[in-house]
Design a protein around this motif. Structure first.
Motif, PDB file in Angstrom:
ATOM      1  N   VAL A 278       0.836  -1.197   0.000  1.00 30.41           N
ATOM      2  CA  VAL A 278       0.000   0.000   0.000  1.00 30.41           C
ATOM      3  C   VAL A 278       0.876   1.253   0.000  1.00 30.41           C
ATOM      4  N   CYS A 279       1.934   1.252   0.797  1.00 33.63           N
ATOM      5  CA  CYS A 279       2.849   2.397   0.811  1.00 33.63           C
ATOM      6  C   CYS A 279       3.428   2.668  -0.571  1.00 33.63           C
ATOM      7  N   ASP A 280       3.740   1.606  -1.307  1.00 35.97           N
ATOM      8  CA  ASP A 280       4.350   1.764  -2.629  1.00 35.97           C
ATOM      9  C   ASP A 280       3.443   2.560  -3.576  1.00 35.97           C
ATOM     10  N   VAL A 281       2.141   2.337  -3.498  1.00 36.17           N
ATOM     11  CA  VAL A 281       1.210   3.042  -4.389  1.00 36.17           C
ATOM     12  C   VAL A 281       1.221   4.538  -4.089  1.00 36.17           C
ATOM     13  N   PHE A 282       1.226   4.896  -2.804  1.00 33.71           N
ATOM     14  CA  PHE A 282       1.290   6.315  -2.433  1.00 33.71           C
ATOM     15  C   PHE A 282       2.651   6.911  -2.798  1.00 33.71           C
ATOM     16  N   ASP A 283       3.713   6.136  -2.621  1.00 34.01           N
ATOM     17  CA  ASP A 283       5.054   6.640  -2.943  1.00 34.01           C
ATOM     18  C   ASP A 283       5.210   6.916  -4.432  1.00 34.01           C
ATOM     19  N   ARG A 284       4.711   6.006  -5.255  1.00 27.85           N
ATOM     20  CA  ARG A 284       4.868   6.185  -6.705  1.00 27.85           C
ATOM     21  C   ARG A 284       4.145   7.432  -7.194  1.00 27.85           C
ATOM     22  N   SER A 285       3.004   7.749  -6.569  1.00 31.01           N
ATOM     23  CA  SER A 285       2.257   8.948  -6.958  1.00 31.01           C
ATOM     24  C   SER A 285       2.662  10.166  -6.146  1.00 31.01           C
ATOM     25  N   ASP A 286       3.535   9.948  -5.158  1.00 30.52           N
ATOM     26  CA  ASP A 286       3.919  11.011  -4.228  1.00 30.52           C
ATOM     27  C   ASP A 286       2.666  11.730  -3.705  1.00 30.52           C
ATOM     28  N   ALA A 287       1.687  10.920  -3.249  1.00 27.86           N
ATOM     29  CA  ALA A 287       0.368  11.425  -2.865  1.00 27.86           C
ATOM     30  C   ALA A 287       0.252  11.597  -1.355  1.00 27.86           C
ATOM     31  N   ALA A 288      -0.313  12.702  -0.936  1.00 26.13           N
ATOM     32  CA  ALA A 288      -0.586  12.955   0.479  1.00 26.13           C
ATOM     33  C   ALA A 288      -1.939  12.374   0.855  1.00 26.13           C
ATOM     34  N   LEU A 289      -2.014  11.764   2.022  1.00 26.13           N
ATOM     35  CA  LEU A 289      -3.282  11.319   2.585  1.00 26.13           C
ATOM     36  C   LEU A 289      -3.860  12.485   3.381  1.00 26.13           C
ATOM     37  N   THR A 290      -5.059  12.896   3.030  1.00 26.89           N
ATOM     38  CA  THR A 290      -5.663  14.052   3.698  1.00 26.89           C
ATOM     39  C   THR A 290      -6.336  13.594   4.982  1.00 26.89           C
ATOM     40  N   HIS A 291      -5.516  13.410   5.982  1.00 32.49           N
ATOM     41  CA  HIS A 291      -6.004  13.066   7.315  1.00 32.49           C
ATOM     42  C   HIS A 291      -4.979  13.553   8.331  1.00 32.49           C
ATOM     43  N   ALA A 292      -5.463  14.120   9.421  1.00 31.44           N
ATOM     44  CA  ALA A 292      -4.565  14.566  10.487  1.00 31.44           C
ATOM     45  C   ALA A 292      -5.385  14.755  11.755  1.00 31.44           C
ATOM     46  N   GLU A 293      -4.757  14.542  12.904  1.00 34.49           N
ATOM     47  CA  GLU A 293      -5.401  14.728  14.198  1.00 34.49           C
ATOM     48  C   GLU A 293      -4.432  15.472  15.110  1.00 34.49           C
ATOM     49  N   THR A 294      -4.930  16.498  15.768  1.00 36.14           N
ATOM     50  CA  THR A 294      -4.066  17.402  16.536  1.00 36.14           C
ATOM     51  C   THR A 294      -3.199  16.672  17.547  1.00 36.14           C
ATOM     52  N   GLN A 295      -3.774  15.714  18.255  1.00 34.19           N
ATOM     53  CA  GLN A 295      -3.035  15.048  19.326  1.00 34.19           C
ATOM     54  C   GLN A 295      -2.379  13.738  18.900  1.00 34.19           C
ATOM     55  N   ALA A 296      -2.516  13.358  17.634  1.00 27.39           N
ATOM     56  CA  ALA A 296      -1.972  12.076  17.185  1.00 27.39           C
ATOM     57  C   ALA A 296      -0.453  12.078  17.219  1.00 27.39           C
ATOM     58  N   GLY A 297       0.117  11.047  17.810  1.00 24.60           N
ATOM     59  CA  GLY A 297       1.560  10.868  17.803  1.00 24.60           C
ATOM     60  C   GLY A 297       2.334  11.922  18.563  1.00 24.60           C
ATOM     61  N   ALA A 298       1.715  12.565  19.556  1.00 21.68           N
ATOM     62  CA  ALA A 298       2.442  13.534  20.379  1.00 21.68           C
ATOM     63  C   ALA A 298       3.525  12.814  21.170  1.00 21.68           C
ATOM     64  N   PRO A 299       4.628  13.502  21.527  1.00 19.82           N
ATOM     65  CA  PRO A 299       5.740  12.827  22.199  1.00 19.82           C
ATOM     66  C   PRO A 299       5.363  12.041  23.453  1.00 19.82           C
ATOM     67  N   PRO A 300       4.502  12.555  24.344  1.00 16.02           N
ATOM     68  CA  PRO A 300       4.147  11.723  25.509  1.00 16.02           C
ATOM     69  C   PRO A 300       3.465  10.415  25.113  1.00 16.02           C
ATOM     70  N   THR A 301       2.636  10.466  24.065  1.00 15.92           N
ATOM     71  CA  THR A 301       1.978   9.259  23.585  1.00 15.92           C
ATOM     72  C   THR A 301       2.999   8.281  23.023  1.00 15.92           C
ATOM     73  N   CYS A 302       3.936   8.793  22.252  1.00 12.46           N
ATOM     74  CA  CYS A 302       4.972   7.929  21.676  1.00 12.46           C
ATOM     75  C   CYS A 302       5.846   7.314  22.762  1.00 12.46           C
ATOM     76  N   ALA A 303       6.127   8.089  23.800  1.00  6.62           N
ATOM     77  CA  ALA A 303       6.885   7.556  24.930  1.00  6.62           C
ATOM     78  C   ALA A 303       6.113   6.436  25.607  1.00  6.62           C
ATOM     79  N   ALA A 304       4.789   6.607  25.721  1.00  6.08           N
ATOM     80  CA  ALA A 304       3.958   5.568  26.332  1.00  6.08           C
ATOM     81  C   ALA A 304       3.945   4.300  25.481  1.00  6.08           C
ATOM     82  N   ILE A 305       3.919   4.463  24.156  1.00  3.71           N
ATOM     83  CA  ILE A 305       3.952   3.300  23.264  1.00  3.71           C
ATOM     84  C   ILE A 305       5.253   2.525  23.456  1.00  3.71           C
TER      85      ILE A 305
END
Length: 427
Positions: A278-305
């Protein structure tokens, strides 16, 4: 209109206002596998919070990791940028999931949001491949994927979708037991199917997908080309025996979702793990996925993971879960003789007891009353369709199982008194 200063200030989720603020439901603090409530009672937790506190409440190593990240970095966004804590957490997740098959991680904040973005990902994947008809997402009847608008539509049980005008025009649902419904759908709409999204164990009733369904999914994916998505929000991180339930499938899914066990319940987190294909298809088209969340992947969350992954290894949580699962086997075998118990189902530390009275499965209202009897007897369990669900921490000790067993016996006995003698099974 005036205001009522005496109104209870919290809107409790999935409950009626008349029940808000009950002391027996207002948690105060928690330790290990027990929760203390405002009515002065400790209760044995057999829900892992919400299937997510797999290592018990108050794990100091995870708490320290979050604290350090809050002080060192506080907050970084993933909007049009990256940061090292998110890269490190993503790499650790890929190592767990299989870096030979999976290539990237999209960070999210909940299972619901992760399902929303996965549907967007699948539709864009096919658009990039110039197959614009592939927009339909298939789920399973009786499934639960969340309650945001997209995931609410994908959820395969009736939860007010029409009441809330949830758009299900591009959603289909098929049986989780018999692949014949999926086969028929694919014969008629195969060229429109973008993805099939399945829970390895249906969260609503702890119902594992049969081997026949798993084999059919692999065969039909090869024939019709749809993306296969494993929603492991509930089953990931050792809940069913393997680190991820889909590790035991005949073939790996194209996309996998994780959430509940991801941070041991300490942060609002989810992860969508995406295959190289799936990544390869996005890479070949150099396409952005239009999705984002303000708190997604914040450093404290990543530390918890990262800390949760480390603690899973240090505590041998998968090995401990095998012992807990064996204990549940014994407990469920004992309860099989109870007059309210019809049978049980589930895998690992994800189980359910099906309840009946008078030869009929218990309706929703009666199940909730049984859950309340068990709560009053000292344990926390979840309600499912004609079922009570058990999802204890993977690190339960023998004494924890004994406390749970005592509360289950007492609660079921009390419930049997009014269900079997008062004729109120339909309540």
């Amino acid at each position: 209109m005036g205001t009522d200063s005496a109104r209870y200030p919290l809107w409790e989720l999935l409950e009626r206002p008349s029940t808000f603020g009950r002391a027996s439901h207002s948690a105060v603090r928690a330790e290990g596998t027990r929760v203390f409530f405002a009515d002065g009672q400790w209760r044995q937790c057999a829900t892992s919070g919400l299937w997510n506190v797999n290592l018990g409440y108050g794990n100091p190593r995870i708490a320290d990791a979050v604290r350090d990240a809050l002080i060192e970095t506080s907050y970084f966004s993933l909007f049009r940028t990256g940061h090292e804590p998110a890269v490190a957490a993503s790499r650790a997740l890929l190592d767990l999931c299989g870096p030979e098959h999976f290539g990237r991680v999209i960070h999210s904040t909940s299972g619901s949001a992760a399902n929303d973005l996965t549907m967007k990902l699948a539709r864009q994947y096919w658009a990039l491949k110039r197959q614009f008809r592939r927009r339909v997402i298939v789920g399973l009847k009786g499934s639960y994927h969340g309650l945001t608008y997209g995931s609410h539509g994908l959820t395969g049980m009736s939860l007010g979708q029409s009441y809330y005008s949830v758009d299900q025009r591009l959603i289909r649902h098929v049986s989780h037991e018999d692949p014949a419904e999926l086969e028929e759908l694919l014969r008629t709409e195969g060229e429109s199917i973008a993805a099939v999204v399945v829970e390895p164990v249906l969260g609503t009733g702890a119902l594992p997908l049969p081997d026949t369904m798993l084999a059919a999914l692999s065969r039909l994916r090869r024939e019709y080309g749809f993306l296969l998505v494993a929603d492991e929000v509930a089953t990931g991180f050792g809940r069913t025996g393997s680190y991820f339930a889909s590790h035991d499938w005949p073939e790996r899914p194209d996309v996998m979702l994780a959430s509940k066990g991801l941070t041991n319940g300490t942060c609002a987190a989810a992860a969508v793990i995406v295959s190289h294909a799936v990544c390869d298809v996005f890479d070949r088209s150099d396409a952005a996925l239009t999705h984002a969340e303000t708190q997604a992947g914040a450093p404290p969350t990543c530390a918890a993971i990262l800390a949760t992954i480390e603690e899973m290894a240090r505590l041998d949580a998968i090995g401990q879960a095998t012992r807990v699962s064996a204990g549940l086997d014994g407990l469920l075998a004992e309860l099989a003789a109870h007059p309210l118990v019809a049978d049980d189902n589930g895998l690992g530390c994800f189980r359910a007891l099906r309840l009946h009275a008078g030869g009929a499965d218990l309706p929703e209202g009666a199940v909730k009353r049984v859950v309340e009897e068990i709560r009053e007897a000292g344990a926390l369990v979840s309600a499912g369709p004609s079922r009570i669900q058990l999802a204890p921490a993977l690190v339960y000790r023998d004494e924890d199982l004994e406390l749970l067993a005592t509360a289950l016996r007492t609660g079921l006995d009390r419930a049997a008194e009014w269900l079997l003698t008062d004729g109120t099974a339909g309540a």
